[in-house]
Design an enzyme around this catalytic site. Structure first.
Site, PDB file in Angstrom:
ATOM      1  N   GLY A  90     -13.649   3.240  -1.553  1.00  0.00           N
ATOM      2  CA  GLY A  90     -12.285   3.067  -1.733  1.00  0.00           C
ATOM      3  C   GLY A  90     -11.990   1.728  -2.366  1.00  0.00           C
ATOM      4  O   GLY A  90     -11.143   1.295  -2.396  1.00  0.00           O
ATOM      5  N   LEU A  91     -13.007   1.395  -3.126  1.00  0.00           N
ATOM      6  CA  LEU A  91     -12.751  -0.138  -4.037  1.00  0.00           C
ATOM      7  C   LEU A  91     -12.615   0.131  -5.455  1.00  0.00           C
ATOM      8  O   LEU A  91     -12.861  -0.508  -6.200  1.00  0.00           O
ATOM      9  CB  LEU A  91     -13.826  -0.948  -3.805  1.00  0.00           C
ATOM     10  CG  LEU A  91     -13.983  -1.487  -2.302  1.00  0.00           C
ATOM     11  CD1 LEU A  91     -15.332  -2.497  -1.949  1.00  0.00           C
ATOM     12  CD2 LEU A  91     -12.742  -2.183  -1.761  1.00  0.00           C
ATOM     13  N   GLU A 144       0.739  -1.255   0.017  1.00  0.00           N
ATOM     14  CA  GLU A 144      -0.033   0.122  -0.281  1.00  0.00           C
ATOM     15  C   GLU A 144       0.952   1.339  -0.221  1.00  0.00           C
ATOM     16  O   GLU A 144       1.909   1.348   0.661  1.00  0.00           O
ATOM     17  CB  GLU A 144      -0.658  -0.013   1.260  1.00  0.00           C
ATOM     18  CG  GLU A 144      -2.171   0.515   1.008  1.00  0.00           C
ATOM     19  CD  GLU A 144      -3.334  -0.485   0.110  1.00  0.00           C
ATOM     20  OE1 GLU A 144      -3.143   0.361  -1.022  1.00  0.00           O
ATOM     21  OE2 GLU A 144      -3.611  -1.317   0.523  1.00  0.00           O
ATOM     22  N   HIS A 145       0.639   2.089  -0.665  1.00  0.00           N
ATOM     23  CA  HIS A 145       1.405   3.472  -1.050  1.00  0.00           C
ATOM     24  C   HIS A 145       2.621   3.118  -1.262  1.00  0.00           C
ATOM     25  O   HIS A 145       3.576   3.972  -1.110  1.00  0.00           O
ATOM     26  CB  HIS A 145       1.088   4.394   0.322  1.00  0.00           C
ATOM     27  CG  HIS A 145      -0.059   4.796   0.504  1.00  0.00           C
ATOM     28  ND1 HIS A 145      -0.448   6.105  -0.107  1.00  0.00           N
ATOM     29  CD2 HIS A 145      -1.200   4.542   1.173  1.00  0.00           C
ATOM     30  CE1 HIS A 145      -1.754   6.352   0.425  1.00  0.00           C
ATOM     31  NE2 HIS A 145      -2.224   5.529   1.392  1.00  0.00           N
ATOM     32  N   SER A 201     -26.408   7.616 -15.704  1.00  0.00           N
ATOM     33  CA  SER A 201     -26.049   6.598 -14.673  1.00  0.00           C
ATOM     34  C   SER A 201     -26.995   6.407 -13.902  1.00  0.00           C
ATOM     35  O   SER A 201     -28.136   7.083 -13.438  1.00  0.00           O
ATOM     36  CB  SER A 201     -24.964   7.380 -13.844  1.00  0.00           C
ATOM     37  OG  SER A 201     -24.893   6.495 -12.751  1.00  0.00           O
ATOM     38  N   GLU A 205      -6.876  10.545 -14.886  1.00  0.00           N
ATOM     39  CA  GLU A 205      -7.191  10.804 -13.459  1.00  0.00           C
ATOM     40  C   GLU A 205      -6.195  11.915 -12.994  1.00  0.00           C
ATOM     41  O   GLU A 205      -6.597  12.992 -12.295  1.00  0.00           O
ATOM     42  CB  GLU A 205      -6.943   9.524 -12.726  1.00  0.00           C
ATOM     43  CG  GLU A 205      -7.193   9.820 -11.127  1.00  0.00           C
ATOM     44  CD  GLU A 205      -8.364   8.855 -10.464  1.00  0.00           C
ATOM     45  OE1 GLU A 205      -8.972   8.075 -11.175  1.00  0.00           O
ATOM     46  OE2 GLU A 205      -8.692   9.379  -9.400  1.00  0.00           O
ATOM     47  N   ASP A 261      -4.817   0.835  -9.221  1.00  0.00           N
ATOM     48  CA  ASP A 261      -6.128   0.819  -9.422  1.00  0.00           C
ATOM     49  C   ASP A 261      -6.469   0.379 -10.672  1.00  0.00           C
ATOM     50  O   ASP A 261      -7.169  -0.398 -11.065  1.00  0.00           O
ATOM     51  CB  ASP A 261      -6.860   2.100  -8.775  1.00  0.00           C
ATOM     52  CG  ASP A 261      -6.410   2.200  -7.296  1.00  0.00           C
ATOM     53  OD1 ASP A 261      -5.929   1.426  -6.649  1.00  0.00           O
ATOM     54  OD2 ASP A 261      -6.726   3.359  -6.912  1.00  0.00           O
TER      55      ASP A 261
HETATM   56  C1  GLA Z   1      -5.144   4.997  -3.845  1.00  0.00           C
HETATM   57  C2  GLA Z   1      -4.518   5.311  -5.403  1.00  0.00           C
HETATM   58  C3  GLA Z   1      -3.555   4.077  -5.535  1.00  0.00           C
HETATM   59  C4  GLA Z   1      -2.616   3.835  -4.609  1.00  0.00           C
HETATM   60  C5  GLA Z   1      -3.385   3.484  -3.276  1.00  0.00           C
HETATM   61  C6  GLA Z   1      -2.494   3.314  -1.843  1.00  0.00           C
HETATM   62  O1  GLA Z   1      -5.963   3.854  -4.227  1.00  0.00           O
HETATM   63  O2  GLA Z   1      -5.523   5.468  -6.442  1.00  0.00           O
HETATM   64  O3  GLA Z   1      -2.760   4.404  -6.894  1.00  0.00           O
HETATM   65  O4  GLA Z   1      -1.611   4.701  -4.386  1.00  0.00           O
HETATM   66  O5  GLA Z   1      -4.250   4.731  -3.020  1.00  0.00           O
HETATM   67  O6  GLA Z   1      -1.715   2.047  -2.079  1.00  0.00           O
END
Ligand code: GLA
Length: 387
Positions: free
Chosen positions: A126-127, A33-34, A67, A162, A174
């Protein structure tokens, strides 16, 4: 479901002509993550929930969007000659951004479209509902106009849109997961080189359970950008001491040997997370391949601690969910997933503990936080495809 969407499409736009359907999934990240903007590894998988698109060509240059999730907004009209982001455009800024990014690359859209969208990813969880909408749009454009782009290109174009159309400075994880997902597999992606490998997620007697805290704190975007800047600062200072391109180039030992090159305590903690989390992701994939699920779970737990204490992207509600999960026998690992400051946790839970997990965390969370959490026992699905 798809049939229902087609019916709705016909009701809105009329029934004539060739009507086509597409799907792109949301994602959950298992570990790493990150790290995706720090040249590190990530290990996400695509879900079976995501965003559907029903589409028909137009002869003029108009684009009509609708939508099912935002019925009150009705049909939102624009044109291929107006691919600029605006507040009024609302959610349509995502597909418009992808169209803009295709055109920027010289892939001209020769005619307009009628589009109907429906997403079954819970709102603001956050999905990756936005990444799935971007990948979906990329796929629609590739198929409609016959552009020679790969699914990896579509992920990169989605990220570009984005970053540069919608103003969120996200990494590639993502969009990559949504475009390149594979049923029952997670994607071990080196975000520095975009080399990737599928790893079967064989959990035998366990399931992946996502818990939605149903909170989203307002600092998501600004804090995300702050973390990026802090990591960049740390990298710059480290580069004075050691020859690296990204934080992902360092092992833990190398980081410890050179960390004093980083001036501020805060930047040092952020860099530490990026370095250690990358190594944890690498180790976690090795463990999964060797069938050592227990080790995989421990690395997930360590990931959470690091995101909570060093990277500081967790929040009270998420920590409550993770603490509750850690206490339940049969929970192999549990951590925050995604960008942070709310959203979801991901847990690996033994089959016979899933009901207890949902029941007891559900009750305790409601008591402590004052609102319900939601639970999804998920399957890993395929990346974006024609339906
Ligand atoms: C968000 C961002 C991803 C990634 C995550 C953290 O989902 O869109 O690119 O940085 O946070 O892992």
């Amino acid at each position: 479901m798809v049939q229902k969407l087609i019916e709705k499409f016909k009701e809105l736009y009329g029934g004539e002509g060739e009507i086509r359907g597409y799907f792109a999934p949301g994602r959950v990240n298992l570990i790493g993550e990150h790290t995706d903007y720090n040249g590190g590894h990530v290990f996400p998988c695509a879900l079976t929930i995501g965003t559907y698109g029903i589409v028909r060509n137009r002869e003029d240059r108009r684009i009509r969007f609708y939508s099912v999730n935002f019925e009150k907004l009705g049909v939102i009209e624009t044109s291929l000659d107006d691919l600029v982001s605006s507040k009024e455009a609302g959610w349509t800024n995502y597909p418009k951004g992808v169209m803009w990014a295709f055109e920027k690359r010289g892939m001209k859209l020769s005619h307009g479209l009628d589009v109907l969208i429906y997403g079954d990813i819970p709102n603001g969880s956050g999905l990756s509902s936005s990444a799935s909408l971007e990948v979906l749009t990329g796929l629609i454009l590739k198929e409609t106009y016959g552009f020679d782009v790969s699914m990896v290109d579509i992920a990169l174009i989605g990220q570009d849109s984005e970053n540069n159309f919608n103003g969120c400075n996200c990494g590639i994880m993502d969009q990559f997961a949504s475009a390149m997902g594979k049923k029952d597999n997670a994607i071990f992606l080196d975000t520095n080189t975009l080399k990737y490998e599928y790893a079967p997620v064989v959990l035998e007697d366990a399931k992946i359970v996502i818990t939605n805290s149903k909170v989203k704190h307002s600092l998501v975007d600004s804090a995300y950008n702050d973390r990026r800047n802090e990591c960049e600062q740390a990298l710059k200072e480290l580069q004075e001491a050691v020859d690296i391109q990204t934080l992902g180039d360092l092992t833990e030992e190398e980081f410890e040997a050179h960390k004093d090159a980083i001036d501020s305590e805060v930047c040092r903690k952020r860099a530490k997370h990026a370095v250690y989390e990358n190594q944890r992701a690498i180790r976690a994939v090795e463990a999964l391949k060797a069938g050592e699920i227990g080790t995989f779970g421990e690395l997930m737990n360590a990931s959470h601690v690091s995101l909570r204490d060093d990277y500081e992207v967790s929040c009270e509600e998420i920590d409550i969910l993770v603490d509750l999960a850690w206490k339940i026998p049969g929970v192999i690992g549990s951590r925050i997933t995604g960008g942070g400051f709310g959203g979801c946790t991901v847990s690996i839970v033994k089959n016979d503990a899933v009901d207890t997990f949902i029941d007891s965390i559900g009750k305790a969370y409601q008591e402590k936080v004052g609102h319900e959490a939601e639970f999804y026992v998920v399957e890993i699905g395929d990346g974006g495809h024609v339906i």
